[in-house]
Design an enzyme around this catalytic site. Structure first.
Site, PDB file in Angstrom:
ATOM      1  CB  SER A 138      53.133  37.248  40.244  1.00  0.00           C
ATOM      2  OG  SER A 138      52.512  36.450  41.228  1.00  0.00           O
ATOM      3  CB  SER A 186      51.468  37.784  43.922  1.00  0.00           C
ATOM      4  OG  SER A 186      52.863  37.857  43.790  1.00  0.00           O
ATOM      5  CE  LYS A 219      49.941  34.411  39.815  1.00  0.00           C
ATOM      6  NZ  LYS A 219      50.282  34.965  41.153  1.00  0.00           N
TER       7      LYS A 219
END
Length: 473
Positions: free
Chosen positions: A160, A184, A85
């Site tokens: 996220s 997330s 990420k």
């Protein structure tokens, strides 16, 4: 690629990856059936097919990833291609934090968690998309094309860690990094039909920002399509750096014969769960009961109203810190304060109006750890919806909606997941149901600190009882 009338998109095909999970790929590499380069090349080729639609890759690093796949292999998932990420440093790649305000330079070294991630044998092919600073629960932006959900491209992939979830669900790679500061990992797992475990605070190397937070709410982890992939990854992380001060976690390989005392929570403090989420949880309760577990309805741990007020204030504090101290917080000397989105700016304004609440909010969040522990005195696991309502269409959680509207929607959507972040306990979302039109619905399980083993054992049992839906079916 299959592009069906329902806008379902995936990359599964008859190549080196096939429909294997991470454990299957690692076994094929170890047996010499495929090479690590062939696995990595298949992932690159799959990304070329679906990423133009999904928009899930922030920084491709294919050439270096392919070159590294030719090197020595070690680790429990050796030879498996993956992604990290875009808020975690990878040497040679920027960390843009999902924001146009950040003009980061390529990192000079891997973050310590990236080292732990690589130690499991995973190869890094690039970095995945995320919403600005991870504040949103959908991976979309005001002025840029969104990341799309491969199960139905009109819908959000969650956030996220939405880019990672989209790539795993679409079959580009079998596993990818996520981190979780309020849901997330678990939210995109629910949105994209994946397994998403948020580990106990301290179980794996913490996120970069954790050292500066008054309450560390962020945990690193992965998104996968199978329980065994998550279990193997977690076992591999402990070989790199065993967690101090908690029960050791080895390789969990299947369900336990022990029957559990399960607490049921159906609604959050922000309102009743929608019909799809309620049906998913109640159907799961029926399955748990049929399997011999004892399910009893329980209250939300602690003072739920006070907790939600404290957590939303803390959310605003993080927005204020980023907006006004971005150069230092983001380690970005070129940070452009005027380029943040309406969510970040709205959080900053909200905090400033109520800054006096900060000491009390931090106190409530820290106290939540004990009330959370107390909730497991007479039960082993809590089951609840993952989300307040099932994954919405793109645009519903876009910052362009305006802060007040957007934030109200966020609070109701991410209603169940934040408690585990503040309290530090582990939780997992499992893809145990679907909507009438075939989109995933997640069910959420929590356990006391350090007890990932029980969550994984129960997840294995539920996966075997009714296998998870497959996007390519």
């Amino acid at each position: 690629m299959i592009n069906e009338p329902t806008h379902r998109v995936h990359a599964f095909c008859d190549d080196a990856l096939g429909d294997l999970d991470s454990v299957g790929v690692a076994a094929a590499v170890a047996a010499g059936d495929i090479s690590a380069r062939e696995a990595a090349q298949a992932a690159v080729d799959r990304a070329a097919v679906v990423n133009p639609t999904l928009n899930a890759i922030q920084h491709p690093d294919f050439d270096r990833g392919l070159a590294r796949s030719d090197g020595p292999l070690s680790g429990i998932l050796a030879g498996v291609p993956s992604f990290i990420k875009d808020n975690t440093d990878v040497a040679g790649l920027p960390s843009d934090q999902g924001s146009l305000a950040v003009r980061s330079r390529p990192a000079t070294a891997d973050h310590r968690f990236t080292e732990q991630f690589r130690s499991t044998g995973l190869g890094v092919l690039g970095k995945t998309t995320m919403p600005e600073f991870g504040f949103n629960a959908s991976t979309e932006w005001e002025t840029l094309a969104p990341t799309r959900n491969p199960w139905h491209t009109d819908y959000s992939p969650g956030g996220s860690s939405g880019g990672s979830a989209a790539l795993v669900a679409a079959g580009v790679v079998p596993i990818a990094h996520g981190n979780d500061g309020g849901g997330s990992i678990r939210i995109p797992a629910a949105a994209c039909g994946l397994v998403g475990l948020k580990p106990t605070r301290g179980r794996v190397v913490p996120a970069a920002e954790s050292a500066t937070l008054p309450v560390d709410v962020v945990s690193n982890g992965v998104l996968t399509r199978t329980v065994r992939d998550t279990a193997h990854f977690m076992a591999g992380t402990q070989q790199f750096l065993p967690a101090a001060g908690m029960k050791p976690l080895g390789l969990v390989e299947g369900p336990s014969e022990r029957r559990l005392r399960v607490g049921l929570v159906l609604d959050s403090v922000t309102g009743p769960t929608d019909d799809d989420g309620r049906r998913a949880v109640l159907a799961t309760v029926d399955r748990l009961t049929a399997l011999g577990h004892d399910v009893t309805e329980v209250p939300i741990p602690g003072d739920a109203v006070a907790f939600m007020g404290a957590f939303t204030h803390y959310w605003a504090l993080l927005g204020f810190s980023t907006q006004h101290f971005g150069k230092r917080v983001m380690h970005s000397p070129d940070f452009e304060k005027g380029a943040t989105d309406q969510l970040t700016r709205g959080l900053a304004r909200t905090f400033w109006r109520h800054a006096w609440r900060t000491p009390g909010a931090i106190r409530v969040l820290k106290q939540s750890e004990q009330s959370y522990r107390d909730a497991f005195t007479d039960i082993d696991v809590i089951v609840s919806p993952t989300l307040g309502y099932v994954t919405p269409k793109l645009g519903h959680l876009n910052p362009a909606a305006g802060f007040e509207v957007h934030f109200d929607r966020l609070i109701r959507y991410a209603a169940f997941t934040p408690l585990n972040n503040a309290a530090g306990g582990p939780a997992i979302s499992l893809p145990l149901a679907q909507t009438a039109d075939g989109r995933p619905v997640g069910v959420h399980f929590s356990a006391v600190h350090g007890n990932e083993q029980t969550l994984l054992e129960l997840a294995y049992e539920l996966e075997a009882d009714t296998p998870f839906a497959r996007i390519q079916a």
